[in-house]
Design a protein around this motif. Structure first.
Motif, short mmCIF file in Angstrom:
data_model
loop_
_atom_site.label_atom_id
_atom_site.label_comp_id
_atom_site.label_asym_id
_atom_site.label_seq_id
_atom_site.Cartn_x
_atom_site.Cartn_y
_atom_site.Cartn_z
N SER A 85 37.01 27.82 33.90
CA SER A 85 36.62 28.58 35.31
C SER A 85 37.68 29.26 35.95
O SER A 85 37.59 30.39 36.45
N GLY A 86 38.77 28.59 35.84
CA GLY A 86 39.94 28.93 36.32
C GLY A 86 40.24 30.56 35.88
O GLY A 86 40.60 31.66 36.41
N ALA A 87 40.36 30.64 34.31
CA ALA A 87 40.71 31.78 33.55
C ALA A 87 39.59 33.05 34.02
O ALA A 87 39.85 34.03 34.11
N ALA A 88 38.12 32.38 33.96
CA ALA A 88 37.37 33.37 34.25
C ALA A 88 37.44 34.13 35.60
O ALA A 88 37.27 35.18 36.00
N THR A 89 37.64 33.16 36.66
CA THR A 89 37.96 33.67 38.20
C THR A 89 39.16 34.70 38.21
O THR A 89 38.78 35.75 38.80
N ILE A 90 40.05 34.16 37.63
CA ILE A 90 41.32 35.32 37.43
C ILE A 90 41.05 36.66 36.80
O ILE A 90 41.29 37.46 37.43
N GLY A 91 40.17 36.57 35.74
CA GLY A 91 39.85 37.65 34.86
C GLY A 91 38.95 38.60 35.69
O GLY A 91 39.07 39.84 35.91
N VAL A 92 37.86 38.02 36.28
CA VAL A 92 37.14 38.85 37.20
C VAL A 92 37.67 39.24 38.42
O VAL A 92 37.37 40.38 38.68
N THR A 93 38.54 38.47 38.89
CA THR A 93 39.24 39.13 40.12
C THR A 93 40.14 40.28 39.76
O THR A 93 39.95 41.32 40.48
N ILE A 94 40.81 40.27 38.77
CA ILE A 94 41.76 41.50 38.13
C ILE A 94 40.79 42.54 37.99
O ILE A 94 41.13 43.53 38.33
N LEU A 95 39.64 42.19 37.26
CA LEU A 95 38.62 43.36 37.10
C LEU A 95 38.24 43.92 38.13
O LEU A 95 38.16 45.41 38.30
N THR A 98 40.86 46.27 39.75
CA THR A 98 41.14 47.13 38.86
C THR A 98 40.07 48.37 39.27
O THR A 98 40.19 49.57 39.34
N TRP A 99 38.70 47.82 39.58
CA TRP A 99 37.65 48.70 39.94
C TRP A 99 37.99 49.37 41.21
O TRP A 99 37.45 50.19 41.48
N LYS A 100 38.50 48.40 42.33
CA LYS A 100 38.95 49.07 43.61
C LYS A 100 39.95 50.36 43.39
O LYS A 100 39.84 51.28 44.12
N VAL A 102 40.18 52.42 40.41
CA VAL A 102 39.68 53.38 39.48
C VAL A 102 38.09 53.86 39.89
O VAL A 102 37.67 54.71 39.32
N GLY A 103 37.40 52.80 40.69
CA GLY A 103 36.13 53.08 41.08
C GLY A 103 35.26 52.07 40.35
O GLY A 103 35.38 51.69 39.14
N PHE A 104 34.34 51.48 41.02
CA PHE A 104 33.16 50.43 40.50
C PHE A 104 32.27 51.29 39.46
O PHE A 104 31.81 52.67 39.88
N PRO A 105 31.67 50.66 38.61
CA PRO A 105 30.66 51.39 37.77
C PRO A 105 29.57 51.59 38.67
O PRO A 105 29.00 50.81 39.45
#
Length: 142
Positions: A85-95, A98-100, A102-105
């Protein structure tokens, strides 16, 4: 000296005095055997009682070991879930960060949808499940 329990037949005993003496010896011998049997029986009961107590203790100890093992397994699984869960939260937060940049899908019009708590929660859940699946695939005996 006579061997215990080895008495002559009654027709070979010469006098009433000898018969009385042999009778008294036989009675003493029988009492001695009865006393020995009582002591042996008491000892056997004591051993049996101790065996039953030990069996009960063994059952209780086995349950405690099983419970301890289950608790350890649950703790281990909870830690793994926390890691995923921690790794997933970190991964999604980084994603999201990044979207902020380069722009959201879907472009700017989808920004509000992507930032909604429910979508973010689903993203975390999917990422957690995916990481858990990868972990189980990499560790089949876990």
């Amino acid at each position: 000296m006579r061997i215990p329990g080895n008495y002559p037949p009654s027709n070979e005993i010469a006098s009433p005095t000898e018969m009385r003496k042999l009778y008294d010896e036989a009675v003493k011998e029988i009492k001695s055997y009865k006393k020995s049997a009582q002591i042996a029986s008491a000892g056997a009961r004591m051993v049996s009682k101790e065996n039953q107590e030990l069996k009960k203790e063994t059952k209780v100890a086995a349950r405690q070991v099983l419970t301890l093992t289950k608790k350890q397994k649950a703790t281990s699984e909870a830690k793994k879930a926390g890691y995923w869960s921690g790794a997933a939260t970190i991964g999604v937060t980084i994603l999201y960060e990044t979207w902020k940049v380069v722009g959201f899908p879907g472009g700017h019009q989808w920004l509000e949808w992507w930032e909604h708590e429910a979508v973010y929660g689903v993203m975390i859940w999917v990422a957690t499940c995916t990481l858990g699946w990868f972990y189980r695939a990499a560790h089949p005996n876990s």
